[in-house]
Design a protein around this motif. Structure first.
Motif, PDB file in Angstrom:
ATOM      1  N   VAL A  68      14.549  52.435  49.435  1.00 47.45           N
ATOM      2  CA  VAL A  68      15.115  53.640  50.335  1.00 47.45           C
ATOM      3  C   VAL A  68      16.473  53.054  51.022  1.00 47.45           C
ATOM      4  O   VAL A  68      17.217  53.664  50.955  1.00 47.45           O
ATOM      5  CB  VAL A  68      14.130  54.271  51.134  1.00 47.45           C
ATOM      6  N   ILE A  69      16.117  51.900  51.594  1.00 51.31           N
ATOM      7  CA  ILE A  69      17.410  51.250  52.575  1.00 51.31           C
ATOM      8  C   ILE A  69      18.518  51.230  51.433  1.00 51.31           C
ATOM      9  O   ILE A  69      19.749  51.412  51.783  1.00 51.31           O
ATOM     10  CB  ILE A  69      16.900  50.117  53.290  1.00 51.31           C
ATOM     11  N   ILE A  70      18.170  50.400  50.455  1.00 50.80           N
ATOM     12  CA  ILE A  70      19.286  50.478  49.538  1.00 50.80           C
ATOM     13  C   ILE A  70      19.902  51.555  49.141  1.00 50.80           C
ATOM     14  O   ILE A  70      21.243  51.697  49.105  1.00 50.80           O
ATOM     15  CB  ILE A  70      18.907  49.470  48.082  1.00 50.80           C
ATOM     16  N   ILE A  71      19.130  52.411  48.895  1.00 49.55           N
ATOM     17  CA  ILE A  71      19.886  53.927  48.405  1.00 49.55           C
ATOM     18  C   ILE A  71      20.485  54.638  49.280  1.00 49.55           C
ATOM     19  O   ILE A  71      21.600  55.059  49.234  1.00 49.55           O
ATOM     20  CB  ILE A  71      18.656  54.978  47.883  1.00 49.55           C
ATOM     21  N   ASP A  72      20.030  54.527  50.618  1.00 48.94           N
ATOM     22  CA  ASP A  72      20.833  55.179  51.931  1.00 48.94           C
ATOM     23  C   ASP A  72      22.118  54.458  52.148  1.00 48.94           C
ATOM     24  O   ASP A  72      22.964  54.918  52.499  1.00 48.94           O
ATOM     25  CB  ASP A  72      19.941  55.284  53.166  1.00 48.94           C
ATOM     26  N   PHE A  73      22.027  53.015  52.026  1.00 50.62           N
ATOM     27  CA  PHE A  73      23.381  52.358  52.404  1.00 50.62           C
ATOM     28  C   PHE A  73      24.354  52.177  51.314  1.00 50.62           C
ATOM     29  O   PHE A  73      25.552  52.103  51.459  1.00 50.62           O
ATOM     30  CB  PHE A  73      22.983  50.889  52.938  1.00 50.62           C
TER      31      PHE A  73
ATOM     32  N   ASP B 161       9.483  72.137  57.684  1.00 50.32           N
ATOM     33  CA  ASP B 161      10.273  72.788  58.933  1.00 50.32           C
ATOM     34  C   ASP B 161      11.185  73.572  58.299  1.00 50.32           C
ATOM     35  O   ASP B 161      12.369  72.711  57.821  1.00 50.32           O
ATOM     36  CB  ASP B 161      10.673  71.528  59.505  1.00 50.32           C
ATOM     37  N   ASP B 162      11.378  74.788  58.328  1.00 48.13           N
ATOM     38  CA  ASP B 162      12.460  75.785  57.692  1.00 48.13           C
ATOM     39  C   ASP B 162      13.491  75.680  58.550  1.00 48.13           C
ATOM     40  O   ASP B 162      14.337  76.465  57.994  1.00 48.13           O
ATOM     41  CB  ASP B 162      11.884  76.649  57.154  1.00 48.13           C
ATOM     42  N   ASP B 163      13.353  75.108  59.633  1.00 48.58           N
ATOM     43  CA  ASP B 163      14.911  74.672  60.449  1.00 48.58           C
ATOM     44  C   ASP B 163      15.608  73.726  59.992  1.00 48.58           C
ATOM     45  O   ASP B 163      16.932  73.846  60.179  1.00 48.58           O
ATOM     46  CB  ASP B 163      14.402  74.603  62.104  1.00 48.58           C
ATOM     47  N   TYR B 164      15.302  72.844  59.240  1.00 49.80           N
ATOM     48  CA  TYR B 164      15.864  71.913  58.390  1.00 49.80           C
ATOM     49  C   TYR B 164      16.925  72.645  57.639  1.00 49.80           C
ATOM     50  O   TYR B 164      16.735  73.664  57.078  1.00 49.80           O
ATOM     51  CB  TYR B 164      15.089  71.056  57.506  1.00 49.80           C
ATOM     52  N   ILE B 165      18.117  71.968  57.817  1.00 46.49           N
ATOM     53  CA  ILE B 165      19.338  72.596  57.193  1.00 46.49           C
ATOM     54  C   ILE B 165      19.182  72.748  55.641  1.00 46.49           C
ATOM     55  O   ILE B 165      19.657  73.619  54.876  1.00 46.49           O
ATOM     56  CB  ILE B 165      20.640  71.820  57.198  1.00 46.49           C
ATOM     57  N   GLY B 166      18.523  71.850  55.077  1.00 42.76           N
ATOM     58  CA  GLY B 166      18.084  71.706  53.785  1.00 42.76           C
ATOM     59  C   GLY B 166      19.225  71.060  52.769  1.00 42.76           C
ATOM     60  O   GLY B 166      20.184  71.169  53.006  1.00 42.76           O
ATOM     61  N   PRO B 167      18.668  70.905  51.468  1.00 46.63           N
ATOM     62  CA  PRO B 167      19.591  70.059  50.527  1.00 46.63           C
ATOM     63  C   PRO B 167      20.577  71.033  50.279  1.00 46.63           C
ATOM     64  O   PRO B 167      21.945  70.481  50.260  1.00 46.63           O
ATOM     65  CB  PRO B 167      18.738  69.706  49.516  1.00 46.63           C
ATOM     66  N   GLY B 197      19.452  67.983  60.847  1.00 43.69           N
ATOM     67  CA  GLY B 197      20.474  67.639  59.548  1.00 43.69           C
ATOM     68  C   GLY B 197      20.059  66.697  58.827  1.00 43.69           C
ATOM     69  O   GLY B 197      18.826  66.588  58.220  1.00 43.69           O
ATOM     70  N   PRO B 198      20.984  65.821  58.041  1.00 42.83           N
ATOM     71  CA  PRO B 198      20.685  64.741  57.038  1.00 42.83           C
ATOM     72  C   PRO B 198      19.556  63.894  57.712  1.00 42.83           C
ATOM     73  O   PRO B 198      18.997  63.132  56.757  1.00 42.83           O
ATOM     74  CB  PRO B 198      22.039  64.013  57.136  1.00 42.83           C
ATOM     75  N   TRP B 199      19.613  63.733  59.000  1.00 46.02           N
ATOM     76  CA  TRP B 199      18.366  62.581  59.335  1.00 46.02           C
ATOM     77  C   TRP B 199      17.194  63.087  58.828  1.00 46.02           C
ATOM     78  O   TRP B 199      16.009  62.370  58.858  1.00 46.02           O
ATOM     79  CB  TRP B 199      18.278  62.537  60.826  1.00 46.02           C
ATOM     80  N   LYS B 200      16.766  64.305  58.650  1.00 44.48           N
ATOM     81  CA  LYS B 200      15.529  64.927  58.250  1.00 44.48           C
ATOM     82  C   LYS B 200      15.127  64.606  56.785  1.00 44.48           C
ATOM     83  O   LYS B 200      14.125  64.958  56.209  1.00 44.48           O
ATOM     84  CB  LYS B 200      15.325  66.469  58.252  1.00 44.48           C
ATOM     85  N   CYS B 201      16.242  64.107  55.824  1.00 43.59           N
ATOM     86  CA  CYS B 201      16.165  63.877  54.745  1.00 43.59           C
ATOM     87  C   CYS B 201      15.594  62.452  54.536  1.00 43.59           C
ATOM     88  O   CYS B 201      15.832  61.498  55.009  1.00 43.59           O
ATOM     89  CB  CYS B 201      17.492  63.745  53.866  1.00 43.59           C
ATOM     90  N   ASP B 216      23.825  65.106  42.160  1.00 38.61           N
ATOM     91  CA  ASP B 216      23.231  64.094  42.879  1.00 38.61           C
ATOM     92  C   ASP B 216      23.090  64.629  44.364  1.00 38.61           C
ATOM     93  O   ASP B 216      23.969  63.937  45.202  1.00 38.61           O
ATOM     94  CB  ASP B 216      23.838  62.922  42.482  1.00 38.61           C
ATOM     95  N   ILE B 217      22.345  65.370  44.819  1.00 35.87           N
ATOM     96  CA  ILE B 217      22.447  66.100  46.108  1.00 35.87           C
ATOM     97  C   ILE B 217      21.647  65.045  47.190  1.00 35.87           C
ATOM     98  O   ILE B 217      22.369  64.808  48.019  1.00 35.87           O
ATOM     99  CB  ILE B 217      21.105  67.288  46.202  1.00 35.87           C
ATOM    100  N   THR B 218      20.749  64.212  46.648  1.00 31.92           N
ATOM    101  CA  THR B 218      20.187  62.948  47.453  1.00 31.92           C
ATOM    102  C   THR B 218      21.480  61.980  47.983  1.00 31.92           C
ATOM    103  O   THR B 218      21.659  61.718  49.027  1.00 31.92           O
ATOM    104  CB  THR B 218      19.002  62.339  46.966  1.00 31.92           C
ATOM    105  N   ASN B 219      22.290  61.863  46.960  1.00 35.81           N
ATOM    106  CA  ASN B 219      23.448  60.814  47.317  1.00 35.81           C
ATOM    107  C   ASN B 219      24.427  61.529  48.351  1.00 35.81           C
ATOM    108  O   ASN B 219      24.758  60.764  49.337  1.00 35.81           O
ATOM    109  CB  ASN B 219      24.044  60.462  45.969  1.00 35.81           C
ATOM    110  N   ALA B 220      24.623  62.638  48.097  1.00 37.46           N
ATOM    111  CA  ALA B 220      25.285  63.364  48.927  1.00 37.46           C
ATOM    112  C   ALA B 220      24.923  63.346  50.206  1.00 37.46           C
ATOM    113  O   ALA B 220      25.680  63.257  51.564  1.00 37.46           O
ATOM    114  CB  ALA B 220      25.674  65.055  48.592  1.00 37.46           C
ATOM    115  N   ILE B 221      23.677  63.551  50.462  1.00 38.49           N
ATOM    116  CA  ILE B 221      23.251  63.566  51.913  1.00 38.49           C
ATOM    117  C   ILE B 221      23.145  62.261  52.507  1.00 38.49           C
ATOM    118  O   ILE B 221      23.321  61.916  53.595  1.00 38.49           O
ATOM    119  CB  ILE B 221      21.536  64.122  51.883  1.00 38.49           C
ATOM    120  N   ALA B 222      22.750  61.115  51.402  1.00 41.59           N
ATOM    121  CA  ALA B 222      23.131  59.876  52.059  1.00 41.59           C
ATOM    122  C   ALA B 222      24.557  59.433  52.410  1.00 41.59           C
ATOM    123  O   ALA B 222      24.676  58.644  53.528  1.00 41.59           O
ATOM    124  CB  ALA B 222      22.795  58.639  50.967  1.00 41.59           C
TER     125      ALA B 222
END
Ligand code: SF4
Ligand code: FES
Lengths: 112, 231
Positions: A68-73, B161-167, B197-201, B216-222
């Motif tokens: 997860v760290i690799i993916i995040d950074f 938590d539906d207050d999460y901004i969401g993907p 925000g993104p910290w909830k991902c 690639d949504i996860t990448n955008a959030i990262a």
């Protein structure tokens, strides 16, 4: 999602272990005799078996966490599944290396 | 032609206290979209079946629903992709309105919360605002989102938590924050830099698996997390 769910569960298991660990260590405050008695209990086969389990839980949590760290950074979202299995192969190798001596002790203890 | 068994989650707010499943059988080709089967049911078997759809060509995002456990577009999913026994349910985690229709107010609230529009106050040039291909590439994928809500509905952080901004809304934030022509980067980053925000991902990847546009949504959030770190 399964990797994440296991990550959460292994995290909880580690918290439980930490509580147990602190409890064990706190016996030190009651002098060497009591501590020795507790340590003897921990040397029993049942605890050895649990130690092997603990190793597995730690390795899973550590290496999936690394993924997860690799993916995040640095990225790697497109190969996240491959990354997962690479991490699991490393973790499994370390698990075998670490569990073998403990299992050896365990078998020794059971033989006597 | 083969017989396809449908098990559809039904809910009529005027009558039912909770949703239940109803079975239907439809004749279909392997290449028939699930949406056409739903039409067949609605037009010839049970006119009360309620679902959303508009374009039929995977571009409006109306027909997102849970098909055999996965969020998909009914119009894009072919019978051969999901087998002969098809379970259809409304999108998870949104309030149920009727049958396969959910209330998306929450989804759009989140969407509007991140200023989902282009901001540039410099006088417009005679033609379009020029952008280098490399810069466009950064946001190309994100700009192809059709707001179907499949991703947000599949996200365990949103379930909790539906207050999460969401993907989906975070992807939209990414699309403008990383647009080199946009000038509201600071405001948008401030809007998402909260505990919702993104910290909830937690990098679970359900959104990526659900997205019918393979974004690639996860990448955008990262990337958003890293951007917030640099502030
Ligand atoms: S990112 Fe994909 S799944 Fe999410 S709303 Fe857009 S098109 Fe749908
Ligand atoms: S009907 Fe428009 S996306 Fe399916």
């Amino acid at each position: 999602m399964v990797s994440w769910a296991l990550h959460r569960l292994s995290g909880l298991a580690l918290v439980a272990y930490l509580c147990l660990h602190i409890f064990v260590i706190h016996n030190l405050a009651y002098g060497p005799e009591r501590f020795d008695r507790v340590m003897e209990l921990l040397g029993s086969p049942a605890f050895k078996l649990m130690e092997i389990g603990l190793l597995g839980v730690i390795l899973y949590h550590a290496f999936n966490g690394l993924r997860v760290i690799i993916i995040d950074f640095w990225g790697g979202t497109k190969i996240q599944k491959q990354l997962f299995w690479i991490m699991m192969v490393i973790a499994a190798a370390l698990f075998v290396a670490g569990a073998a001596p403990i299992a050896g002790h365990l078998l020794n203890a059971l033989a006597h | 032609m083969q017989k396809i068994r449908f098990r559809i989650k039904r809910f009529n707010p005027a009558k039912d206290r909770r949703p239940h499943f109803e079975d239907f059988t439809v004749e279909a080709e392997p290449e028939t979209p699930v949406l056409d089967c739903l039409h067949e049911i609605k037009w010839h078997q049970d006119g009360t079946l309620a679902f959303r759809r508009s374009c039929g060509h995977a571009i409006c995002g109306s027909c997102a629903m849970t098909i055999n456990g996965q969020n998909r577009l009914a119009c894009q999913t072919l019978v051969k992709n999901v087998g002969k026994n098809i379970i259809v349910e409304p999108l998870r985690s949104f309030p149920l309105e009727k049958d396969l229709i959910v209330n998306l107010d929450r989804f759009y609230e989140r969407f509007y919360s991140i200023m989902p529009y282009f901001v540039n106050n410099s006088p417009p040039p005679d033609t379009e605002r020029i952008q280098w291909p490399e810069d466009q590439e950064l946001i190309d994928e994100a700009a192809s989102c059709i707001l179907c809500a499949s991703c947000t509905s599949s996200c365990p952080s949103f379930w909790a938590d539906d207050d999460y901004i969401g993907p989906s809304a975070l992807l939209k934030a990414y699309r403008f924050i990383f647009d080199t022509r946009d000038q509201a980067q600071k405001e948008r980053l401030a809007l998402i830099n909260t505990s919702k925000g993104p910290w909830k991902c937690h990098t679970i990847f359900n959104c990526n698996e659900a997205c019918p546009k393979d974004i690639d949504i996860t990448n955008a959030i990262a990337r958003l997390k890293l951007k917030l770190n640099d502030l």
